[in-house]
Design an enzyme around this catalytic site. Structure first.
Site, PDB file in Angstrom:
ATOM      1  N   HIS A   1       0.819  -1.214   0.000  1.00 53.49           N
ATOM      2  CA  HIS A   1       0.000   0.000   0.000  1.00 53.49           C
ATOM      3  C   HIS A   1       0.853   1.264   0.000  1.00 53.49           C
ATOM      4  CE1 HIS A   1      -3.394   2.522   1.822  1.00 53.49           C
ATOM      5  NE2 HIS A   1      -3.955   1.959   0.771  1.00 53.49           N
TER       6      HIS A   1
ATOM      7  N   LYS B   1       3.131   4.335  -1.329  1.00 52.52           N
ATOM      8  CA  LYS B   1       3.191   5.175  -2.530  1.00 52.52           C
ATOM      9  C   LYS B   1       4.428   6.046  -2.396  1.00 52.52           C
ATOM     10  CE  LYS B   1      -1.416   4.527  -1.660  1.00 52.52           C
ATOM     11  NZ  LYS B   1      -2.046   4.313  -0.343  1.00 52.52           N
TER      12      LYS B   1
ATOM     13  N   HIS C   1     -10.011  10.740   1.756  1.00 48.52           N
ATOM     14  CA  HIS C   1      -9.141   9.564   1.694  1.00 48.52           C
ATOM     15  C   HIS C   1      -7.830   9.805   2.449  1.00 48.52           C
ATOM     16  CE1 HIS C   1      -6.512   6.557  -0.521  1.00 48.52           C
ATOM     17  NE2 HIS C   1      -7.553   5.820  -0.224  1.00 48.52           N
TER      18      HIS C   1
END
Length: 400
Positions: free
Chosen positions: A146, A148, A318
């Site tokens: 997950h 980035k 988010h």
């Protein structure tokens, strides 16, 4: 044996297999993962809460790259925006710039073979992270990368919640505008971020790279003290527990999915009991089935304990952040949920500078102003369908 009995027996066998696979897979994962974190380093940071501004800056820095581009994303879509991203990478590779792209196998399953072939033909080195592997097929299918991370020339880094897809630049009508937090980083910590990229790259790519000064040149110090902490296999829970346990005045949590472990929800309730002001920001709309219903059982407990809960209404929220008192904040890739705590590979940046914390608090305050307070009576109103969804979500909350 009658057919119904055979079906029931098969279902029980599958459940038992899932349990054994998950238990043994996690045990093995914990046995080989070594906790690592950088020392306190100094850098300079820009905060991007809007995707359009982020990607305008990000794409320009990619075009300006002189030596190498190393990128890890959880999600890369198959849409026009993703094609623009691919076109930049292919153009840089044709210029002779070293370009490496690592994406999660399930999160980026829409990246098809023709697109990969085009990237490789242009000179881009491409690999899938966290492939499903024997002997723990179920467990490995659930452990997602997950993170980035982007590093350009070993001098500029990016880290945060945004992925590559049209929804992240407000082109999904249901989820627009998309609200997230992403960091642009310069300073002495960028080489450490580079090393983290290659730890993941070396696990899944065909070539094994030793990081030296070509990739991680020494950088001048910045002004903001911070620390990078990559986590997986359950070690994030320990970090969050320590933060909550040591809070003196306030805890503010921003997350798209509030599904904490028992250990963390119990510690948050103890913090509320000792007078800590707790604020939680979550989305008003949801992007995944059942995640909102899974959060309700925990949000009820927090509201009963006196916490404030806000539902962000100006699009989809988010963002992932935690602020503790006035001296610590966390911005990174991890959600405040069991998947990020126990399954996913994550990386967070912890800031230890009161001035930066105050700066970021202003960003989060804007999001609270764009939110609606959630009241306990709202969650306690009789709703048969919601109750069914909550029951299902509770059973699967570990995987949401």
């Amino acid at each position: 044996m009658h057919l119904p009995s055979i079906v029931i027996a098969l279902i029980l066998l599958i459940i038992i297999w899932f349990y054994i696979d998950l238990t043994l897979g996690r045990k093995k994962h914990r046995s080989f993962f070594q906790k690592r974190e950088t020392p306190i380093l100094y850098g300079n940071f820009d905060i991007f809460p809007h995707g359009k501004e982020l990607f305008a800056d990000y794409f320009q820095e990619l075009r300006n790259a002189q030596n190498h581009i190393h990128i890890l994303f959880y999600i890369v879509r198959d849409d026009q925006f993703s094609q623009q991203f691919f076109d930049i990478l292919k153009a840089k590779a044709r210029e002779g710039i070293e370009v490496r792209l690592l994406v999660d196998q399930i999160g980026s399953h829409k990246v098809k073979k023709p697109a990969i072939r085009e990237l490789r033909n242009a000179g881009v080195q491409f690999a899938f992270s966290n492939r499903i592997r024997l002997p723990f097929l179920f467990y490995s299918s659930q452990v997602r990368n997950h993170r980035k991370i982007s590093i350009i020339d070993g001098k500029i880094g990016y880290l945060g919640g945004y992925n590559i897809g049209k929804e992240y630049i407000d082109q999904d009508p249901k989820l627009s505008p998309w609200r997230d937090y992403h960091l642009k980083i310069t300073g002495e910590s960028v080489p450490f971020l580079q090393r983290e990229f290659f730890i993941d790259w070396n696990e899944y790519a065909s070539d094994h790279v030793i990081v030296d000064s070509r990739y991680a040149p020494r950088q001048p110090k910045g002004t903001v003290p911070h620390q990078f902490v990559p986590t997986e296999a359950g070690f994030l829970e320990e970090k969050y527990f320590h933060f909550i346990e040591n809070a003196k005045k306030s805890i503010t949590i921003g997350t798209p999915y509030f599904i904490p472990s028992k250990k963390l929800i119990d510690e948050l309730l103890r913090a509320a009991k000792r007078g800590i002001k707790i604020t939680i920001v979550v989305p008003y709309i949801t992007d995944h089935m059942l995640v909102q219903e899974a959060s309700y059982r925990y949000l009820r407990k927090m509201l009963l304990a006196g916490a404030q809960v806000f539902q962000y209404k100006n699009g989809f929220y988010h963002a992932k952040s935690i602020i503790i008192d006035d001296h610590l904040c966390d911005i990174g890739t991890a959600n405040f949920d069991k998947r990020s705590l126990f399954l996913n590979k994550e990386i967070n940046c912890y800031f230890f500078d009161p001035a930066f914390v105050e700066r970021f608090r202003g960003v989060l305050h804007k999001d609270i102003l764009d939110s609606k307070p959630l009241k306990l009576e709202d969650l306690n109103k009789p709703n048969f369908l919601r109750s069914i969804k909550e029951g299902i979500a509770g059973a699967f909350s570990f995987f949401l």
